[in-house]
Design a protein around this motif. Structure first.
Motif: not given
Length: 322
Positions: A268-296
Motif C-alpha cells: 500500500l505504501e508502494r502504491l501511494r508512492q507511485m500515485k504521488d510520482g505520477f502526479k509530479e510527472m508532466p501532463l499527457p501531451e496526446t489524447r492516447e497518452e491521457f487515456e493510457i494514464r487514466s487506465s493505469l
C-alpha cells in the motif's frame, strides 16, 4: 471408472454390521432395522450427522405416538396405515424434521406388522432407534483430515495468481502477450473446490463455525474478481509509457509476493508512492497518452482494493485467533 471403496462406505458397512450385532445380542425383534437406521444417519460431516440423527429420533417419537394411538382406536388395517402417513408426514415437514420420514416409516410398519401396541414392543423400537443412531454417531467420530488437500488448493491458487499478475505485467510492458489465459478458468474451479472443502471442514467441527481456510478462499475469491475486472483495462493499453513500466514492475513484485503472509502495508505504501510520482510527472501531451494514464490510474485503484481485501479479511481472522 475405477472401482474404489471410500472411507464413508467403510464406515457405513462397519456401522451397519455393528448395529445388527448389538441388536441381535439384545435379542430385539426386527434387528435388521438397526442397520437401516445406522446407514441413514451416517452423513458427510459430523454436524450434519448430529442434525440428521436428532431429526430421526424426534420424528420416530412422533410416528410412534400417532400410529400407536390410531392403530388402537381404528384397528390395524391398511387404510389406518394410510391415514397415519397422511397425518404424520405434514407434521414432520412442518417441524422441519423431513430427514426422519424414512426411519419413522420403518418403525410405523413394525407396529402395523406386530398389530399389538405393547410396552415390550415400544421398548424394542426405542432400542432399535438408540442403537442405530448411536452407532452412526460413533462411526462419524472419524472424519479424514482435510488440511493436506486444503493446502494443495491454496498452493495451486497462489501459483495461478502469480502467473496472472506476471502476465498482466508483460502485457503492460509490451502491449501484447502470448498468454492463453487457461489459469483463469482453472482458478475459478480451484476456488470453488477449495471453498466447498473448507466449508465441509468447518461442518466437521461441532462448535467451530469458521477457520483460516474459509477466510483464505473467501479472500482469494474477492481478489480474483478484481483481477478479472483489471484485464479489459490492461488489454486496452497497446502502447507503453513510463508509467506502464512502473506499474508492470509493481505487478511483478506483487506476483513474487503472493502468499498467505500479510505484506499489505508495504505494498500500500508502494502504491501511494507511485500515485504521488505520477502526479509530479508532466501532463499527457496526446489524447492516447491521457487515456493510457487514466487506465493505469484505474488499475492502481483496483490493486489498492485488491490489497485492502486481504488486509480486512486477515485482520478479521486474527481477531478470531485463527
Amino acid at each position: 471408472m475405477s472401482f474404489r471403496i471410500g472411507y464413508r462406505t467403510l464406515k457405513t458397512a462397519v456401522g451397519a454390521g455393528l448395529a445388527v450385532a448389538i441388536a441381535q445380542w439384545l435379542q430385539l425383534d426386527f434387528y435388521g432395522s438397526a442397520a437401516i437406521i445406522t446407514i441413514l444417519c451416517i452423513s458427510v460431516t459430523r454436524r450434519d450427522s448430529l442434525k440428521v440423527s436428532w431429526a430421526r429420533i424426534v420424528s420416530c417419537m412422533i410416528g410412534m405416538a400417532i400410529s400407536g394411538l390410531l392403530f388402537e382406536i381404528m384397528g390395524y388395517e391398511p387404510w389406518t396405515l394410510a391415514i397415519i402417513i397422511v397425518l404424520f408426514i405434514p407434521i414432520v415437514v412442518m417441524l422441519k424434521m423431513n430427514a426422519g420420514i424414512a426411519t419413522s416409516s420403518v418403525i410405523i410398519l413394525h407396529l402395523y406388522t406386530v398389530a399389538d401396541m405393547s410396552v415390550s414392543l415400544i421398548i424394542n423400537e426405542l432400542l432399535l432407534i438408540v442403537i442405530g443412531v448411536g452407532v452412526a454417531l460413533l462411526m462419524n467420530l472419524y472424519m479424514p483430515n482435510s488440511d493436506k488437500a486444503l493446502r494443495v488448493y491454496q498452493k495451486d491458487i497462489e501459483e495461478h495468481f502469480k502467473t496472472i499478475l506476471h502476465e498482466l505485467s508483460i502485457y503492460l510492458r509490451h502491449g501484447e502477450s502470448k498468454w492463453e489465459g487457461s489459469e483463469i478458468s482453472e482458478t475459478v474451479d480451484l476456488l470453488q473446490k477449495g471453498q466447498s472443502l473448507a466449508i465441509r471442514n468447518i461442518q466437521n467441527h461441532i462448535l467451530r463455525y469458521d477457520d483460516q481456510y474459509y477466510y483464505y478462499f473467501r479472500m482469494r475469491e474477492k481478489q480474483f474478481e478484481i483481477l478479472e475486472r483489471l484485464m479489459p483495462y490492461v488489454s486496452q493499453i497497446h502502447e507503453t509509457v513510463i508509467q506502464s513500466e512502473t506499474v508492470a514492475d509493481f505487478l511483478d513484485e506483487l506476483s513474487n509476493a503472493v502468499s498467505p503472509a500479510n505484506r499489505v502495508p508495504y505494498f500500500l505504501e508502494r502504491l501511494r508512492q507511485m500515485k504521488d510520482g505520477f502526479k509530479e510527472m508532466p501532463l499527457p501531451e496526446t489524447r492516447e497518452e491521457f487515456e493510457i494514464r487514466s487506465s493505469l490510474l484505474y488499475i492502481l485503484h483496483e490493486l489498492e482494493e485488491y490489497l485492502q481485501i486481504k488486509d480486512r479479511l486477515w485482520n478479521h481472522a486474527d481477531k478470531k485467533k485463527l
